[in-house]
Design a protein around this motif. Structure first.
Motif, PDB file in Angstrom:
ATOM      1  N   PRO A 254       0.818  -1.220   0.000  1.00 12.83           N
ATOM      2  CA  PRO A 254       0.000   0.000   0.000  1.00 12.83           C
ATOM      3  C   PRO A 254       0.845   1.260   0.000  1.00 12.83           C
ATOM      4  N   LYS A 255       0.426   2.248  -0.753  1.00 14.22           N
ATOM      5  CA  LYS A 255       1.182   3.482  -0.886  1.00 14.22           C
ATOM      6  C   LYS A 255       0.696   4.541   0.104  1.00 14.22           C
ATOM      7  N   SER A 256       1.644   5.425   0.486  1.00 12.07           N
ATOM      8  CA  SER A 256       1.354   6.463   1.471  1.00 12.07           C
ATOM      9  C   SER A 256       0.873   7.738   0.804  1.00 12.07           C
ATOM     10  N   VAL A 257       0.125   8.514   1.558  1.00  8.97           N
ATOM     11  CA  VAL A 257      -0.174   9.881   1.152  1.00  8.97           C
ATOM     12  C   VAL A 257       1.143  10.652   1.076  1.00  8.97           C
ATOM     13  N   GLU A 258       1.266  11.510   0.079  1.00  8.06           N
ATOM     14  CA  GLU A 258       2.505  12.281  -0.058  1.00  8.06           C
ATOM     15  C   GLU A 258       2.774  13.084   1.213  1.00  8.06           C
ATOM     16  N   GLY A 259       3.992  12.930   1.765  1.00  8.41           N
ATOM     17  CA  GLY A 259       4.368  13.635   2.978  1.00  8.41           C
ATOM     18  C   GLY A 259       4.040  12.892   4.252  1.00  8.41           C
ATOM     19  N   PHE A 260       3.327  11.751   4.141  1.00  9.41           N
ATOM     20  CA  PHE A 260       2.997  10.943   5.310  1.00  9.41           C
ATOM     21  C   PHE A 260       3.963   9.762   5.395  1.00  9.41           C
ATOM     22  N   SER A 261       4.249   9.302   6.597  1.00 11.03           N
ATOM     23  CA  SER A 261       5.178   8.190   6.813  1.00 11.03           C
ATOM     24  C   SER A 261       4.392   6.925   7.143  1.00 11.03           C
ATOM     25  N   LYS A 262       4.657   5.873   6.400  1.00 14.10           N
ATOM     26  CA  LYS A 262       3.942   4.608   6.593  1.00 14.10           C
ATOM     27  C   LYS A 262       4.093   4.104   8.024  1.00 14.10           C
ATOM     28  N   GLY A 263       2.980   3.767   8.625  1.00 17.76           N
ATOM     29  CA  GLY A 263       3.000   3.174   9.952  1.00 17.76           C
ATOM     30  C   GLY A 263       3.104   4.164  11.098  1.00 17.76           C
ATOM     31  N   LYS A 264       3.393   5.414  10.817  1.00 10.83           N
ATOM     32  CA  LYS A 264       3.549   6.400  11.888  1.00 10.83           C
ATOM     33  C   LYS A 264       2.210   7.093  12.162  1.00 10.83           C
ATOM     34  N   PHE A 265       2.063   7.597  13.373  1.00 13.78           N
ATOM     35  CA  PHE A 265       0.875   8.370  13.720  1.00 13.78           C
ATOM     36  C   PHE A 265       1.169   9.184  14.971  1.00 13.78           C
ATOM     37  N   GLY A 266       0.388  10.240  15.163  1.00 15.64           N
ATOM     38  CA  GLY A 266       0.694  11.197  16.216  1.00 15.64           C
ATOM     39  C   GLY A 266      -0.206  11.140  17.428  1.00 15.64           C
ATOM     40  N   PHE A 267      -1.259  10.316  17.390  1.00 17.73           N
ATOM     41  CA  PHE A 267      -2.144  10.204  18.546  1.00 17.73           C
ATOM     42  C   PHE A 267      -2.844   8.853  18.502  1.00 17.73           C
ATOM     43  N   TYR A 268      -3.155   8.330  19.686  1.00 16.25           N
ATOM     44  CA  TYR A 268      -3.898   7.083  19.797  1.00 16.25           C
ATOM     45  C   TYR A 268      -5.377   7.338  19.522  1.00 16.25           C
ATOM     46  N   GLU A 269      -6.120   6.247  19.227  1.00 11.95           N
ATOM     47  CA  GLU A 269      -7.544   6.394  18.931  1.00 11.95           C
ATOM     48  C   GLU A 269      -8.292   7.031  20.099  1.00 11.95           C
ATOM     49  N   ASP A 270      -7.956   6.634  21.335  1.00 11.17           N
ATOM     50  CA  ASP A 270      -8.671   7.183  22.482  1.00 11.17           C
ATOM     51  C   ASP A 270      -8.215   8.602  22.818  1.00 11.17           C
ATOM     52  N   ASP A 271      -7.214   9.120  22.106  1.00 11.08           N
ATOM     53  CA  ASP A 271      -6.787  10.509  22.272  1.00 11.08           C
ATOM     54  C   ASP A 271      -7.193  11.379  21.076  1.00 11.08           C
ATOM     55  N   GLU A 272      -8.049  10.831  20.200  1.00 17.73           N
ATOM     56  CA  GLU A 272      -8.433  11.578  19.008  1.00 17.73           C
ATOM     57  C   GLU A 272      -9.164  12.870  19.369  1.00 17.73           C
ATOM     58  N   ASN A 273      -9.986  12.824  20.422  1.00 16.73           N
ATOM     59  CA  ASN A 273     -10.698  14.041  20.837  1.00 16.73           C
ATOM     60  C   ASN A 273      -9.728  15.115  21.312  1.00 16.73           C
ATOM     61  N   ILE A 274      -8.624  14.694  21.944  1.00 17.83           N
ATOM     62  CA  ILE A 274      -7.607  15.666  22.361  1.00 17.83           C
ATOM     63  C   ILE A 274      -6.978  16.316  21.142  1.00 17.83           C
ATOM     64  N   ASN A 275      -6.646  15.508  20.146  1.00 20.32           N
ATOM     65  CA  ASN A 275      -6.058  16.048  18.920  1.00 20.32           C
ATOM     66  C   ASN A 275      -7.025  17.026  18.249  1.00 20.32           C
ATOM     67  N   LYS A 276      -8.308  16.662  18.192  1.00 23.18           N
ATOM     68  CA  LYS A 276      -9.303  17.564  17.590  1.00 23.18           C
ATOM     69  C   LYS A 276      -9.411  18.864  18.376  1.00 23.18           C
ATOM     70  N   ALA A 277      -9.383  18.749  19.701  1.00 27.46           N
ATOM     71  CA  ALA A 277      -9.506  19.946  20.535  1.00 27.46           C
ATOM     72  C   ALA A 277      -8.327  20.885  20.319  1.00 27.46           C
ATOM     73  N   VAL A 278      -7.124  20.331  20.178  1.00 22.76           N
ATOM     74  CA  VAL A 278      -5.933  21.143  19.941  1.00 22.76           C
ATOM     75  C   VAL A 278      -6.071  21.901  18.636  1.00 22.76           C
ATOM     76  N   ARG A 279      -6.468  21.220  17.583  1.00 23.94           N
ATOM     77  CA  ARG A 279      -6.558  21.869  16.278  1.00 23.94           C
ATOM     78  C   ARG A 279      -7.743  22.827  16.208  1.00 23.94           C
ATOM     79  N   TYR A 280      -8.822  22.481  16.869  1.00 29.01           N
ATOM     80  CA  TYR A 280      -9.990  23.369  16.913  1.00 29.01           C
ATOM     81  C   TYR A 280      -9.634  24.676  17.615  1.00 29.01           C
TER      82      TYR A 280
END
Length: 570
Positions: A254-280
């Motif tokens: 599977p190919k990555s989105v340009e600029g994204f790193s395969k397998g990497k991520f910046g927040f856990y699923e149960d922290d998704e609301n925290i990530n949304k709150a930060v960006r909001y």
């Protein structure tokens, strides 16, 4: 709107959710005072919000812990090597100087002063490695495998029911990255939980660390939290379905989105609301922002630059990386003008041998640059910074050689910091695309940082040189095998302890025991008991230094019970 107005909002952590129909965590937010146009200070000392964040991070036990966490070589093995703490301090210094340099060049530019506040950048750089477990990247991958073994219903190691549907025949249940990509497209949920150092950093800053002003976490500003966000996307979101003609059958690679790193991520699923709150909060209600903030780009660049150069010099000093020979071989590539002022008597000529090895072993795009070109650039720098070019000899620790090594290191960092150019409607002109440069590109609401292909390739080659000469050495690999065993056996023992019906008889200490006993905000929205136990044990291990986890492993396995008065973890 100054930087405090946009990025000064504080994330106070996860509070209690009174809505019985909504299991998602409630993220508490404290907005800054907007009644004045003057920069906001929050205490009597006159500190800005970002200065408070910087001081707050420095005083945490999570930051002090990094002194005993591996950078490359085992922490505490030698004063020659950087540990995670000294590395983080230097990343913070480089990131701050970068921001100050840009602001000095563009004094009065509103967007730059908002996006590149030096205190904000320094705090983000200081916090970027808090999520690294003992033994660094090795333990990171080990914990990720362990969490998948315990919680991924497709794995044979557990008896969980795979309710997410069948996987394609060509998709291995142990390939967590590709399973994430598949389920991201074909399911409403992912398989089990995972461990990722960058996501763990956000978890520490917003949930696990403590401060009197927070519900959970350190109550940092969204500006600093955005700056820590190297990967502003979740599990599986790296996958780019549009890059494939068909997803039936599922692609083997599977190919990555340009600029994204395969397998990497910046927040856990149960922290998704925290990530949304930060960006909001960062854009005052507009959630359309995409990509990482300029502060995160600078943090990432300072991180790459710091360990590329300092690892190179660390292992030159200990004799494992033959920088002197590489430089001598590179002199054969220089023309007479570049060698002006350098006498052959100053160094022993070396036939081309190590450079040929690097050309065979490293990964690079020769259309952009090569190992020889990168080392030749270093050789030119050595001539510029050294009167007697003592770096062309093995390191023997003389004052002259130490002075020249410091000058050489300083020159390289300054060179790579001063490669900034601008992409806007100003009079600045971009250099030729074949050069190594950093570009700041401006939009209406934000600016983003980009590295030229040549600059990225240069840093990649420098990092690979350390990997080739040091990380693949049998002595280091043997150490890592033992460290991996320590992490795995400690995790397994603690997971069993966390599974006891009566946790008062468990070897898991407080506060981690408390998280398992109640619907605690740290783990309350995880899917099942296996996920809760696995996440709590991973949090516990990540909170320890390397001496602590080794001591606890010996105690749990009976190798060395230690003293009853030594609790190891307090």
């Amino acid at each position: 709107m100054n930087s405090e107005r946009r990025y000064g909002t504080r994330i106070l952590g996860v509070g209690d959710n009174d809505d019985s129909e909504n299991e998602d965590p409630v993220v508490e937010i404290e907005k800054p005072n907007t009644t004045s146009d003057k920069p906001q200070s929050e205490d009597q000392s006159g500190r800005s919000p970002f200065q408070r964040d910087l001081d707050r991070i420095k005083y945490t036990k999570e930051f002090r812990r990094l002194k005993d966490v591996t950078q490359v070589a085992r922490a505490g093995e030698s004063y020659l090597y950087h540990d995670r703490l000294s590395h983080s301090l230097k990343v913070a210094q480089v990131g701050r100087r970068f921001a100050e340099y840009v602001i000095q060049q563009e004094e009065g530019t509103h967007t730059i002063s908002r996006e590149l506040d030096p205190d904000m950048i320094e705090a983000a750089c200081m916090a970027h490695d808090l999520g690294h477990p003992p033994f660094g990247h090795l333990a990171e991958s080990t914990l990720d495998k362990l969490l998948q073994e315990k919680t991924n219903p497709y794995r044979k190691e557990n008896d969980l029911d795979p309710t997410l549907g069948e996987l394609p025949e060509n998709l291995d249940a142990t390939d967590a990255d590709n399973i994430d990509a598949y389920l991201q497209v074909n399911s409403d949920e992912l398989a089990g939980i995972r461990f990722e150092g960058n996501a763990q950093s956000l978890r520490i800053l917003t949930r696990l660390a403590t401060h009197r002003d927070a519900y959970t976490g350190l109550a940092l500003t969204v500006g600093v939290l955005l700056g820590v966000g190297k990967y502003p996307y979740g599990r599986g979101e790296w996958f780019n379905p549009d890059a494939h003609k068909s997803l039936d059958p599922w692609p083997d690679e599977p190919k990555s989105v340009e600029g994204f790193s395969k397998g990497k991520f910046g927040f856990y699923e149960d922290d998704e609301n925290i990530n949304k709150a930060v960006r909001y909060a960062a854009v005052e209600g507009d959630e359309s922002i995409s990509g990482r903030a300029a502060a995160a780009g600078i943090m990432d660049y300072a991180d790459d630059l710091t360990y590329a150069i300092h690892d190179l010099t660390d292992f030159y000093m200990d004799g494992r990386l033959p920088l002197d020979r590489l430089l001598r071989e590179a002199f054969a590539e220089l023309d007479e003008k570049d060698q002006e002022g350098l006498e052959e008597a100053d160094y022993e000529q070396a036939p081309r041998r190590e450079l040929e090895e690097l050309h065979r072993e490293l990964e690079y795009d020769e259309e952009i640059t090569t190992p020889t070109e990168v080392i030749t650039s270093l050789a030119t720098s050595a001539i510029i910074t050294g009167e007697n070019v003592s770096l062309l000899n093995p390191f023997d620790g003389t004052p002259q050689q130490r002075n020249e090594l410091e000058a050489f290191t300083s020159f390289l960092i300054e060179y790579y910091l001063n490669r900034i150019y601008y992409d806007d409607e100003s009079d600045h002109e971009l250099v030729d695309t074949d050069d190594a440069y950093i570009s700041l590109r401006f939009g209406e609401q934000e600016c983003e940082l980009y590295l030229s292909d040549r600059l990225e390739e240069q840093l990649s080659i420098l990092q690979q040189i350390t990997k080739y000469y040091v990380i693949r050495q049998p002595s280091l690999i043997a150490q890592q095998r033992g460290q991996q065993r320590v992490v795995r056996e400690t995790f397994e023992a603690l997971y069993d302890e966390a599974s006891k019906d009566d946790l008062s008889w468990s070897a898991v200490p407080t506060p981690y025991r408390n998280w398992l006993e109640t619907e605690h905000s740290h783990v309350g929205n995880l899917g099942n008991d296996a996920e809760k136990r696995a996440r709590v044990v991973a949090d516990f291990i990540t909170s320890m230094t390397e001496p602590q986890v080794v001591a606890l492993h010996k105690r749990l396995t009976g190798d060395n019970p230690g003293s009853l008065q030594n609790e190891i973890i307090r």
